[in-house]
Design an enzyme around this catalytic site. Structure first.
Site, PDB file in Angstrom:
ATOM      1  N   LYS A  44       7.592 -63.001   2.810  1.00 55.29           N
ATOM      2  CA  LYS A  44       8.630 -62.210   3.728  1.00 55.29           C
ATOM      3  C   LYS A  44       8.407 -60.920   3.212  1.00 55.29           C
ATOM      4  O   LYS A  44       7.888 -60.427   2.221  1.00 55.29           O
ATOM      5  CB  LYS A  44       9.980 -62.855   3.242  1.00 55.29           C
TER       6      LYS A  44
ATOM      7  N   ASP B 299      16.571 -65.682  -2.628  1.00 54.94           N
ATOM      8  CA  ASP B 299      15.765 -65.869  -1.184  1.00 54.94           C
ATOM      9  C   ASP B 299      15.330 -67.286  -0.824  1.00 54.94           C
ATOM     10  O   ASP B 299      14.703 -67.539   0.403  1.00 54.94           O
ATOM     11  CB  ASP B 299      14.327 -65.066  -1.604  1.00 54.94           C
TER      12      ASP B 299
END
Ligand code: C5P
Length: 298
Positions: A17, A148
């Site tokens: 990401k 996350d």
């Protein structure tokens, strides 16, 4: 995240990401920080292969496909092992698994590699062990593993994330985004960067709603204003190498430029894949870190 069976083994390919915007809202009583961030999945992937075993042990082996060799722990320090143990404990499952991780996502880079591997482990072992946990149940476990991990469970192309980062609202991007990512040779500790943030405070010039609106627009011109990151100043103060890199990247004619997460990787948002290749060439010439080309993808 892509899941495929290979005989009795399950192979999960899971992305990295980038945070294209990150505002630290404030410190929480539990020591974490509340965030407002725009995250995108990018096409640099780790692969995990899950195979059944006859005993109850969870065994992790790792191979690094990274340009700079790194030591990857295979014990409880690795979030993959912690995710497997948590899932087994919570479900009372007693069968083990053999897990092989091939690492391609840069480490200590702010690209979520460890969290992505943990999410892949929850998804992979849920299937390998026939546990039939619902997405909601997996999300509850993900939140215990790291801030996350929830993002990677869903693997949206883009999402607005709040709370510790675990509250996710997917966003539709009108077009793929092309990136050059540069990782300096020294990484950054997430905990240290958040600690150093206290001295800098909020610096973002925009808010998440404006950024999300800009991200959903088909025109590219909105991007330069959305690459704010409140953790960039503390990270720059802790890592001079990364500071030098960002100063150089800021001189390039890209759509936007920023640091992902708590660093130390930095990125350029490019007009096209062609521009990305050209700018990647210039970055390689500077020799300020490992250069990757990637676009949005799950
Ligand atoms: O959740 P994760 O394990 O990735 O976080 C690593 C460290 O970063 C935490 O122990 C905490 O010190 C800091 N952190 C934070 N606020 C967040 C995420 C991480 O303070 N939202």
């Amino acid at each position: 995240m892509r899941v495929t069976w290979q005989g009795s083994s399950l192979v999960v390919r899971t992305p990295a990401k980038l945070n294209l915007y990150l505002q630290v809202v404030g410190r929480r009583p539990d020591g974490y920080h509340d965030l407002e961030t725009l995250m995108v999945s990018v096409g640099l992937y780790d692969t995990l292969k899950f195979s059944p075993t006859v005993d109850a042990a969870i065994r992790l082996t790792c191979a690094s496909a990274l340009a700079s060799p790194a030591t990857i722990p295979t014990d409880e320090r690795n979030l993959v092992v912690r995710a497997a143990q948590l899932l087994a404990r919570q479900t009372g499952h007693s069968q083990g698994a053999s897990i092989h991780l091939t690492k391609r996502i840069p480490m200590e880079a702010g690209m979520g590699g460890g969290s992505s591997d943990a999410a892949a482990t929850l998804v992979g072992l849920n299937q390998l062990w026939n546990l039939e946990r619902t997405p909601q149940q997996l999300h509850a476990l993900a939140a215990q593993l790291g801030s996350d991990v929830n993002f990677f469970l869903d693997s949206p192309v883009a999402a607005a994330c709040t709370g510790r980062g675990e509250a996710i609202v997917p966003i539709e991007l009108r077009r793929p985004l092309n990136f050059v990512i540069v990782q300096p040779s020294s990484g950054l500790s997430t905990a240290r960067v958040f600690q150093a943030w206290q001295q800098f405070g909020q610096q973002c010039r925009t808010d998440l709603a404006t950024v999300v609106e800009a991200a959903a627009r088909p025109d590219a011109t909105a991007w330069p204003q959305v690459t704010d990151n409140d953790l960039a100043s503390p990270a720059r103060s802790l890592n001079p190498e990364m500071n030098a890199l960002l100063q150089k990247l800021e001189t390039l004619p890209a759509l936007g430029c920023g640091m992902t997460g708590s660093g130390s990787a930095c990125f350029l948002i490019c007009h096209s894949s062609r521009q990305a290749r050209t700018l990647a060439g210039r970055c390689r010439h500077w020799n300020l870190g490992q250069v990757y080309l990637a676009s949005t993808g799950v």
